[in-house]
Design a protein around this motif. Structure first.
Motif, PDB file in Angstrom:
ATOM      1  N   THR A  18       0.824  -1.207   0.000  1.00 28.07           N
ATOM      2  CA  THR A  18       0.000   0.000   0.000  1.00 28.07           C
ATOM      3  C   THR A  18       0.861   1.262   0.000  1.00 28.07           C
ATOM      4  O   THR A  18       0.493   2.267  -0.618  1.00 28.07           O
ATOM      5  CB  THR A  18      -0.945   0.019   1.216  1.00 28.07           C
ATOM      6  OG1 THR A  18      -0.197  -0.265   2.415  1.00 28.07           O
ATOM      7  CG2 THR A  18      -2.044  -1.017   1.061  1.00 28.07           C
ATOM      8  N   LEU A  23       2.051   1.492  -3.700  1.00 25.12           N
ATOM      9  CA  LEU A  23       0.976   1.826  -4.632  1.00 25.12           C
ATOM     10  C   LEU A  23       0.487   3.263  -4.448  1.00 25.12           C
ATOM     11  O   LEU A  23       0.095   3.911  -5.420  1.00 25.12           O
ATOM     12  CB  LEU A  23      -0.187   0.851  -4.462  1.00 25.12           C
ATOM     13  CG  LEU A  23       0.092  -0.594  -4.894  1.00 25.12           C
ATOM     14  CD1 LEU A  23      -1.096  -1.490  -4.559  1.00 25.12           C
ATOM     15  CD2 LEU A  23       0.395  -0.665  -6.388  1.00 25.12           C
ATOM     16  N   THR A  24       0.504   3.749  -3.208  1.00 24.53           N
ATOM     17  CA  THR A  24       0.085   5.127  -2.962  1.00 24.53           C
ATOM     18  C   THR A  24       1.004   6.110  -3.663  1.00 24.53           C
ATOM     19  O   THR A  24       0.562   7.054  -4.329  1.00 24.53           O
ATOM     20  CB  THR A  24       0.062   5.418  -1.453  1.00 24.53           C
ATOM     21  OG1 THR A  24      -0.855   4.528  -0.818  1.00 24.53           O
ATOM     22  CG2 THR A  24      -0.359   6.854  -1.185  1.00 24.53           C
ATOM     23  N   ARG A  38       3.072   5.362  -6.135  1.00 18.29           N
ATOM     24  CA  ARG A  38       3.004   5.079  -7.571  1.00 18.29           C
ATOM     25  C   ARG A  38       1.775   5.733  -8.198  1.00 18.29           C
ATOM     26  O   ARG A  38       1.830   6.245  -9.325  1.00 18.29           O
ATOM     27  CB  ARG A  38       2.939   3.560  -7.776  1.00 18.29           C
ATOM     28  CG  ARG A  38       2.762   3.106  -9.210  1.00 18.29           C
ATOM     29  CD  ARG A  38       3.995   3.324 -10.025  1.00 18.29           C
ATOM     30  NE  ARG A  38       3.854   2.800 -11.357  1.00 18.29           N
ATOM     31  CZ  ARG A  38       4.756   2.941 -12.323  1.00 18.29           C
ATOM     32  NH1 ARG A  38       5.876   3.600 -12.076  1.00 18.29           N
ATOM     33  NH2 ARG A  38       4.551   2.432 -13.523  1.00 18.29           N
ATOM     34  N   GLN A  39       0.672   5.723  -7.480  1.00 23.29           N
ATOM     35  CA  GLN A  39      -0.557   6.343  -7.943  1.00 23.29           C
ATOM     36  C   GLN A  39      -0.356   7.830  -8.194  1.00 23.29           C
ATOM     37  O   GLN A  39      -0.814   8.382  -9.203  1.00 23.29           O
ATOM     38  CB  GLN A  39      -1.657   6.120  -6.906  1.00 23.29           C
ATOM     39  CG  GLN A  39      -3.013   6.699  -7.250  1.00 23.29           C
ATOM     40  CD  GLN A  39      -3.985   6.585  -6.077  1.00 23.29           C
ATOM     41  OE1 GLN A  39      -3.660   6.966  -4.954  1.00 23.29           O
ATOM     42  NE2 GLN A  39      -5.150   6.046  -6.330  1.00 23.29           N
ATOM     43  N   SER A  74       2.118   8.306 -11.396  1.00 24.14           N
ATOM     44  CA  SER A  74       1.634   7.887 -12.712  1.00 24.14           C
ATOM     45  C   SER A  74       0.392   8.635 -13.156  1.00 24.14           C
ATOM     46  O   SER A  74       0.134   8.751 -14.358  1.00 24.14           O
ATOM     47  CB  SER A  74       1.345   6.384 -12.699  1.00 24.14           C
ATOM     48  OG  SER A  74       0.315   6.081 -11.769  1.00 24.14           O
ATOM     49  N   LYS A  75      -0.399   9.146 -12.211  1.00 21.51           N
ATOM     50  CA  LYS A  75      -1.665   9.780 -12.560  1.00 21.51           C
ATOM     51  C   LYS A  75      -1.664  11.296 -12.430  1.00 21.51           C
ATOM     52  O   LYS A  75      -2.349  11.979 -13.180  1.00 21.51           O
ATOM     53  CB  LYS A  75      -2.785   9.209 -11.671  1.00 21.51           C
ATOM     54  CG  LYS A  75      -3.027   7.723 -11.822  1.00 21.51           C
ATOM     55  CD  LYS A  75      -3.624   7.387 -13.166  1.00 21.51           C
ATOM     56  CE  LYS A  75      -3.976   5.913 -13.247  1.00 21.51           C
ATOM     57  NZ  LYS A  75      -4.542   5.574 -14.578  1.00 21.51           N
ATOM     58  N   ASN A  76      -0.935  11.842 -11.479  1.00 21.05           N
ATOM     59  CA  ASN A  76      -1.081  13.256 -11.157  1.00 21.05           C
ATOM     60  C   ASN A  76       0.216  14.030 -11.267  1.00 21.05           C
ATOM     61  O   ASN A  76       0.451  14.971 -10.513  1.00 21.05           O
ATOM     62  CB  ASN A  76      -1.656  13.407  -9.738  1.00 21.05           C
ATOM     63  CG  ASN A  76      -2.436  14.692  -9.581  1.00 21.05           C
ATOM     64  OD1 ASN A  76      -3.135  15.118 -10.479  1.00 21.05           O
ATOM     65  ND2 ASN A  76      -2.322  15.318  -8.422  1.00 21.05           N
ATOM     66  N   MET A 132      -4.654   5.796   0.339  1.00 21.94           N
ATOM     67  CA  MET A 132      -4.912   5.425  -1.053  1.00 21.94           C
ATOM     68  C   MET A 132      -6.287   5.903  -1.502  1.00 21.94           C
ATOM     69  O   MET A 132      -6.440   6.492  -2.578  1.00 21.94           O
ATOM     70  CB  MET A 132      -4.803   3.906  -1.221  1.00 21.94           C
ATOM     71  CG  MET A 132      -3.403   3.364  -1.250  1.00 21.94           C
ATOM     72  SD  MET A 132      -3.366   1.591  -1.598  1.00 21.94           S
ATOM     73  CE  MET A 132      -4.064   1.558  -3.245  1.00 21.94           C
ATOM     74  N   GLN A 146      -6.406   9.793  -1.607  1.00 26.45           N
ATOM     75  CA  GLN A 146      -5.638  10.308  -2.731  1.00 26.45           C
ATOM     76  C   GLN A 146      -6.334  10.011  -4.060  1.00 26.45           C
ATOM     77  O   GLN A 146      -6.331  10.847  -4.972  1.00 26.45           O
ATOM     78  CB  GLN A 146      -4.238   9.683  -2.716  1.00 26.45           C
ATOM     79  CG  GLN A 146      -3.295  10.245  -3.760  1.00 26.45           C
ATOM     80  CD  GLN A 146      -1.881   9.782  -3.535  1.00 26.45           C
ATOM     81  OE1 GLN A 146      -1.115  10.403  -2.802  1.00 26.45           O
ATOM     82  NE2 GLN A 146      -1.506   8.680  -4.153  1.00 26.45           N
ATOM     83  N   PHE A 147      -6.936   8.834  -4.175  1.00 30.49           N
ATOM     84  CA  PHE A 147      -7.675   8.490  -5.395  1.00 30.49           C
ATOM     85  C   PHE A 147      -8.817   9.477  -5.623  1.00 30.49           C
ATOM     86  O   PHE A 147      -9.044   9.929  -6.753  1.00 30.49           O
ATOM     87  CB  PHE A 147      -8.221   7.060  -5.286  1.00 30.49           C
ATOM     88  CG  PHE A 147      -9.111   6.655  -6.429  1.00 30.49           C
ATOM     89  CD1 PHE A 147      -8.570   6.238  -7.626  1.00 30.49           C
ATOM     90  CD2 PHE A 147     -10.489   6.707  -6.287  1.00 30.49           C
ATOM     91  CE1 PHE A 147      -9.404   5.885  -8.683  1.00 30.49           C
ATOM     92  CE2 PHE A 147     -11.323   6.346  -7.336  1.00 30.49           C
ATOM     93  CZ  PHE A 147     -10.773   5.931  -8.540  1.00 30.49           C
ATOM     94  N   ARG A 151      -8.867  12.032  -8.797  1.00 29.28           N
ATOM     95  CA  ARG A 151      -9.963  11.845  -9.751  1.00 29.28           C
ATOM     96  C   ARG A 151     -10.797  13.105  -9.919  1.00 29.28           C
ATOM     97  O   ARG A 151     -11.206  13.447 -11.037  1.00 29.28           O
ATOM     98  CB  ARG A 151     -10.861  10.685  -9.293  1.00 29.28           C
ATOM     99  CG  ARG A 151     -12.044  10.439 -10.219  1.00 29.28           C
ATOM    100  CD  ARG A 151     -12.865   9.258  -9.725  1.00 29.28           C
ATOM    101  NE  ARG A 151     -14.079   9.086 -10.504  1.00 29.28           N
ATOM    102  CZ  ARG A 151     -14.162   8.441 -11.655  1.00 29.28           C
ATOM    103  NH1 ARG A 151     -13.064   7.891 -12.165  1.00 29.28           N
ATOM    104  NH2 ARG A 151     -15.302   8.332 -12.309  1.00 29.28           N
TER     105      ARG A 151
END
Length: 341
Positions: A187, A190-191, A193-194, A197-199, A247, A250-251, A255
Motif C-alpha cells: 500500500t 501503490l500510494t 506510484r498512484q 503515474s496519474k497526477n 490510497m 488520494q484516489f 480523480r
C-alpha cells in the motif's frame, strides 16, 4: 545529555499516551456494548481501526496542504529547470532563486512529509501502549484490567502484541505478521506510484524532484518492510489501515481535482465531456473541440441567395400605377417577360 532527551521525549509522548488510550477506550466500550467480547481480539482490533480513522480524519487539513504543495512542486518544475540552466554554475545563487520561486508560488517542499512525520509519534505511542499492555503495564487512561485484556487479545488465534521476530516458531504469528507487512509495504508503494503515474505532468517526471520521488517510491516500502518485522500485529494493523485510507483519499482527490497537464486531468476532461453529451448539454462548438469530428448543418451548406418572387401581369400593372407613373426597370435577376421582348 541522555536524561535530557528522555525528558523531552517523555514531555512529548505522555500527552499522546493519554489521547490514544482515551480513543481506544471509547471504541472498546462501544464495541463491547454492541456485544463483542471485551477481552476478545475482535473488539481491540476494531478499536485500533477506529483509532486510525479518527487520526486520519484529524489529519485531513494537512493532507489537503500536502496535495496542494505537491501539485505546486509539479507545476513549477519547468521554471526550476530554467533556473538550473541559468544558475547551474552558481549553487548559492541557484538555491536563493529556487527558494524565491517556492515563496512566490506558495510551495513548501517539506509539506509532503508532514502527514508521515506527524503520524510517527502516534505510531510510537501505540507501539509503547501495546508493548506495555503485553506486560500488563497500563499506560494513559487504560486500567490494569484493560491492559491485561489488550495484551492478551487474540485475532484469529494470534496475539495482537506478538511480532514476527518474536514469534518463537509460531507459524500463525509469522504468517499474519508477514501478510500485514506485505500489505503495509504494497500500500505504501501503490500510494506513491498512484501519485506519480496519474497526477504528475510529463515535465515533472524529470529533474531532481522526480528523482527524489522515484527514490522514495522504492526506499520507503523497503524501510517499512524491514522495520515491520519488529512491529506488533496491532501496530501493523494500524499502519496498513492508515495506508488504505491514504490510497482512497488520494484516489478521490486525483480523480476529482487533478493537476493540469496530467493523465488524470485528461481523463477527467473526457469524463466531463461524456457526461455532458449524455445529458445533452454539449454545444456544437464544444462538440467539435472535443474531437468528435462532426459539424452542424449550417457549417456544411453555405447560405443560399434569396430569389425574388415572380409576379403576375396584373400585379406588375398595379405596382406601376402606384409609383406615380415612374416605372423602374425590372431587377437584373428577373427573367424578361413576353411584354418586354
Amino acid at each position: 545529555m541522555i536524561d535530557f532527551f528522555q525528558e523531552i521525549g517523555g514531555f512529548i509522548m505522555t500527552p499522546l499516551y493519554y489521547a490514544i488510550s482515551f480513543v481506544l477506550d471509547l471504541f472498546h466500550q462501544m464495541f463491547s456494548a454492541l456485544g463483542l467480547d471485551p477481552a476478545g481480539g475482535a473488539s481491540w482490533a476494531l478499536s485500533i481501526i477506529g483509532l486510525t480513522l479518527v487520526i486520519r480524519a484529524a489529519l485531513i487539513p494537512l493532507f489537503v496542504k500536502q496535495i496542494k504543495s505537491s501539485r505546486n512542486m509539479q507545476l513549477i518544475q519547468p521554471k526550476v529547470k530554467e533556473l538550473q540552466k541559468k544558475y547551474g554554475h552558481d549553487r548559492e545563487r541557484l538555491a536563493q532563486e529556487t527558494m524565491k520561486l517556492y515563496r512566490e508560488s506558495g510551495t513548501n517542499p517539506f509539506a509532503s512529509c508532514l502527514p508521515i512525520l506527524l503520524q510517527m509519534p502516534i505510531f510510537l505511542a501505540l507501539f509503547q501502549i501495546l508493548n506495555n499492555a503485553s506486560k500488563e503495564i497500563p499506560k494513559g487512561v487504560l486500567t490494569q484490567t484493560q491492559a491485561r485484556q489488550f495484551g492478551e487479545a487474540e485475532l484469529l488465534g494470534v496475539p495482537l502484541s506478538s511480532t514476527f521476530i518474536g514469534a518463537d516458531g509460531d507459524v500463525g504469528v509469522m504468517v499474519m505478521a508477514a501478510l500485514l507487512v506485505l500489505a503495509m509495504t504494497a500500500t505504501t508503494f501503490l500510494t506513491q506510484r498512484q501519485l506519480m503515474s496519474k497526477n504528475m505532468p510529463p515535465d515533472a517526471l524529470t529533474g531532481p524532484y522526480a528523482q527524489q520521488q522515484k527514490l522514495l517510491l522504492f526506499v520507503l516500502p523497503v524501510v517499512f518492510a524491514v522495520g515491520g518485522i519488529a512491529f506488533p500485529i496491532g501496530v501493523l494493523l494500524y499502519w496498513t489501515t492508515s495506508n488504505l485510507w491514504t490510497m482512497g483519499q488520494q484516489f478521490y482527490v486525483i480523480r476529482n481535482n487533478p493537476a493540469p497537464g496530467t493523465p488524470a486531468f485528461a481523463a477527467k476532461e473526457k469524463r466531463d465531456a461524456a457526461k455532458a453529451a449524455r445529458h445533452g448539454t454539449v454545444e456544437p462548438e464544444a462538440a467539435s473541440e472535443t474531437g468528435s469530428g462532426t459539424t452542424t448543418a449550417t457549417e456544411e451548406r453555405p447560405a443560399q441567395r434569396q430569389q425574388p418572387k415572380r409576379q403576375s401581369r396584373e400585379q406588375r400593372k398595379k405596382q406601376g400605377k402606384g409609383r406615380s407613373g415612374q416605372q423602374k426597370p425590372p431587377p437584373a435577376d428577373t427573367p424578361p417577360t413576353h411584354e418586354t421582348q
